[in-house]
Scaffold this motif. Structure first.
Motif, PDB file in Angstrom:
ATOM      1  N   VAL A 108       0.852  -1.181   0.000  1.00 18.94           N
ATOM      2  CA  VAL A 108       0.000   0.000   0.000  1.00 18.94           C
ATOM      3  C   VAL A 108       0.888   1.231   0.000  1.00 18.94           C
ATOM      4  N   SER A 109       0.544   2.202  -0.836  1.00 16.62           N
ATOM      5  CA  SER A 109       1.229   3.490  -0.797  1.00 16.62           C
ATOM      6  C   SER A 109       0.176   4.594  -0.781  1.00 16.62           C
ATOM      7  N   LEU A 110       0.546   5.710  -0.190  1.00 12.56           N
ATOM      8  CA  LEU A 110      -0.389   6.822  -0.002  1.00 12.56           C
ATOM      9  C   LEU A 110       0.179   8.094  -0.585  1.00 12.56           C
ATOM     10  N   ASP A 111      -0.707   8.958  -1.027  1.00  8.83           N
ATOM     11  CA  ASP A 111      -0.307  10.260  -1.529  1.00  8.83           C
ATOM     12  C   ASP A 111      -1.430  11.247  -1.223  1.00  8.83           C
ATOM     13  N   ALA A 112      -1.068  12.471  -0.945  1.00  3.55           N
ATOM     14  CA  ALA A 112      -2.067  13.508  -0.684  1.00  3.55           C
ATOM     15  C   ALA A 112      -1.634  14.791  -1.367  1.00  3.55           C
ATOM     16  N   LYS A 113      -2.599  15.530  -1.869  1.00  2.00           N
ATOM     17  CA  LYS A 113      -2.277  16.823  -2.469  1.00  2.00           C
ATOM     18  C   LYS A 113      -3.431  17.789  -2.260  1.00  2.00           C
ATOM     19  N   LYS A 114      -3.066  19.047  -2.223  1.00  4.03           N
ATOM     20  CA  LYS A 114      -4.042  20.132  -2.072  1.00  4.03           C
ATOM     21  C   LYS A 114      -4.762  20.323  -3.395  1.00  4.03           C
ATOM     22  N   ARG A 115      -6.051  20.571  -3.335  1.00  3.01           N
ATOM     23  CA  ARG A 115      -6.819  20.899  -4.535  1.00  3.01           C
ATOM     24  C   ARG A 115      -6.938  22.415  -4.643  1.00  3.01           C
ATOM     25  N   GLU A 171     -10.340  25.937  -1.597  1.00  2.00           N
ATOM     26  CA  GLU A 171      -9.905  26.134  -0.214  1.00  2.00           C
ATOM     27  C   GLU A 171     -10.315  24.959   0.678  1.00  2.00           C
ATOM     28  N   HIS A 172      -9.386  24.442   1.458  1.00  2.17           N
ATOM     29  CA  HIS A 172      -9.601  23.371   2.438  1.00  2.17           C
ATOM     30  C   HIS A 172      -9.923  22.015   1.814  1.00  2.17           C
ATOM     31  N   GLN A 173      -9.694  21.832   0.526  1.00  2.00           N
ATOM     32  CA  GLN A 173      -9.955  20.534  -0.105  1.00  2.00           C
ATOM     33  C   GLN A 173      -8.649  19.830  -0.431  1.00  2.00           C
ATOM     34  N   TYR A 174      -8.634  18.524  -0.131  1.00  2.00           N
ATOM     35  CA  TYR A 174      -7.456  17.708  -0.344  1.00  2.00           C
ATOM     36  C   TYR A 174      -7.867  16.395  -1.002  1.00  2.00           C
ATOM     37  N   GLU A 175      -6.968  15.898  -1.835  1.00  4.43           N
ATOM     38  CA  GLU A 175      -7.182  14.620  -2.499  1.00  4.43           C
ATOM     39  C   GLU A 175      -6.191  13.628  -1.895  1.00  4.43           C
ATOM     40  N   VAL A 176      -6.709  12.510  -1.404  1.00  4.08           N
ATOM     41  CA  VAL A 176      -5.868  11.484  -0.803  1.00  4.08           C
ATOM     42  C   VAL A 176      -6.031  10.218  -1.632  1.00  4.08           C
ATOM     43  N   ALA A 177      -4.908   9.699  -2.154  1.00  7.71           N
ATOM     44  CA  ALA A 177      -4.931   8.510  -2.999  1.00  7.71           C
ATOM     45  C   ALA A 177      -4.263   7.347  -2.271  1.00  7.71           C
ATOM     46  N   CYS A 178      -4.944   6.219  -2.258  1.00  8.50           N
ATOM     47  CA  CYS A 178      -4.404   4.976  -1.714  1.00  8.50           C
ATOM     48  C   CYS A 178      -4.186   4.028  -2.884  1.00  8.50           C
ATOM     49  N   LYS A 179      -2.952   3.592  -3.048  1.00 14.15           N
ATOM     50  CA  LYS A 179      -2.619   2.655  -4.115  1.00 14.15           C
ATOM     51  C   LYS A 179      -2.342   1.298  -3.495  1.00 14.15           C
ATOM     52  N   PHE A 182     -11.443  15.240   0.342  1.00 13.91           N
ATOM     53  CA  PHE A 182     -11.826  15.621   1.690  1.00 13.91           C
ATOM     54  C   PHE A 182     -11.825  17.132   1.857  1.00 13.91           C
ATOM     55  N   HIS A 183     -12.761  17.591   2.676  1.00 12.22           N
ATOM     56  CA  HIS A 183     -12.764  18.976   3.147  1.00 12.22           C
ATOM     57  C   HIS A 183     -12.221  18.905   4.576  1.00 12.22           C
ATOM     58  N   VAL A 184     -11.086  19.556   4.801  1.00 13.69           N
ATOM     59  CA  VAL A 184     -10.437  19.504   6.113  1.00 13.69           C
ATOM     60  C   VAL A 184     -10.177  20.929   6.581  1.00 13.69           C
ATOM     61  N   TYR A 207      -2.208  13.969   9.272  1.00 11.12           N
ATOM     62  CA  TYR A 207      -3.665  13.811   9.313  1.00 11.12           C
ATOM     63  C   TYR A 207      -4.184  13.300   7.969  1.00 11.12           C
ATOM     64  N   LEU A 208      -3.702  13.914   6.882  1.00 10.79           N
ATOM     65  CA  LEU A 208      -4.159  13.512   5.549  1.00 10.79           C
ATOM     66  C   LEU A 208      -3.749  12.086   5.207  1.00 10.79           C
ATOM     67  N   LEU A 209      -2.589  11.648   5.685  1.00 15.00           N
ATOM     68  CA  LEU A 209      -2.092  10.325   5.318  1.00 15.00           C
ATOM     69  C   LEU A 209      -2.377   9.245   6.360  1.00 15.00           C
ATOM     70  N   ILE A 210      -3.038   9.611   7.435  1.00 15.78           N
ATOM     71  CA  ILE A 210      -3.425   8.613   8.434  1.00 15.78           C
ATOM     72  C   ILE A 210      -4.948   8.561   8.575  1.00 15.78           C
ATOM     73  N   GLU A 211      -5.540   9.676   8.959  1.00 17.48           N
ATOM     74  CA  GLU A 211      -6.976   9.680   9.242  1.00 17.48           C
ATOM     75  C   GLU A 211      -7.831   9.555   7.981  1.00 17.48           C
ATOM     76  N   CYS A 212      -7.463  10.257   6.920  1.00 15.62           N
ATOM     77  CA  CYS A 212      -8.268  10.196   5.694  1.00 15.62           C
ATOM     78  C   CYS A 212      -8.281   8.790   5.091  1.00 15.62           C
ATOM     79  N   PRO A 213      -7.127   8.100   4.970  1.00 12.80           N
ATOM     80  CA  PRO A 213      -7.186   6.723   4.460  1.00 12.80           C
ATOM     81  C   PRO A 213      -8.006   5.789   5.351  1.00 12.80           C
ATOM     82  N   ARG A 214      -7.982   6.028   6.656  1.00  7.91           N
ATOM     83  CA  ARG A 214      -8.814   5.206   7.556  1.00  7.91           C
ATOM     84  C   ARG A 214     -10.297   5.304   7.182  1.00  7.91           C
ATOM     85  N   GLN A 215     -10.697   6.483   6.762  1.00  7.50           N
ATOM     86  CA  GLN A 215     -12.109   6.703   6.435  1.00  7.50           C
ATOM     87  C   GLN A 215     -12.532   5.981   5.160  1.00  7.50           C
TER      88      GLN A 215
END
Length: 169
Positions: free
Chosen positions: A56-63, A66-74, A99-101, A112-120
């Motif tokens: 599993v690999s993770l990536d996150a980036k700002k969209r 405002e306050h939106q992020y994209e989290v990708a789990c591969k 996600f809106h964070v 937070y983006l690479l731990i909590e968001c993938p959990r969701q």
């Protein structure tokens, strides 16, 4: 028991010194999915003892919003026969959550983006993997829970090791 509003006006929070942490899943989707039933392509049958490897690999980036992020789990999954080491199937999936964070301090946003968001979004990924492997002719593969905290720590160590060391002058 549910919290009650007690009739407090919404304006009361505007003067607060620390903003309330807020996270909302706006959307989630499969960006890329590949499943290859190698066993069926070879035309061999019989009893096999599967050995499944999952990475599993993770990536996150700002969209741009405002306050939106994209989290990708591969997820990359390889199933091989324990005895012959022949590949049974290969699966790759990139699953994305938008996600809106708000209210997360800057120094805590990355973890937070690479731990909590993938959990969701993990339960949805698990379901897709199960369905695809079942529909691909194998018993459903139910992914074990992933320790996203440990995965994050490993990624931080990997990145630190990959950085070139600079001499203090």
């Amino acid at each position: 028991m549910a919290d009650q509003d007690n009739g407090a006006a919404p304006q009361a929070d505007e003067g607060a010194t620390s903003p309330q942490m807020r996270m909302q899943i706006l959307t989630q989707f499969v960006r890329d999915l590949s499943f290859e039933n190698v066993l069926a392509q070879r035309g061999t049958g019989g009893e096999v003892q599967p050995d499944v490897q999952v990475s599993v690999s993770l990536d996150a980036k700002k969209r741009s919003v405002e306050h939106q992020y994209e989290v990708a789990c591969k997820v990359n999954i390889t199933s091989q026969d324990k005895e012959s080491q022949d590949v049974l199937f290969l699966m790759e999936m990139e699953y994305v959550g938008v996600f809106h964070v708000e209210g997360v301090p800057d120094d805590q946003l990355h973890p937070y983006l690479l731990i909590e968001c993938p959990r969701q979004i993990f339960p949805f990924m698990r379901r897709i993997v199960s369905d695809v492997t079942r529909d691909g002719g194998f018993p459903p593969l139910n992914l074990e829970s992933i320790d996203f905290v440990e995965l994050y720590r490993q990624e931080v160590k990997r990145r630190q090791a990959a950085q070139p060391r600079t001499a203090d002058a």
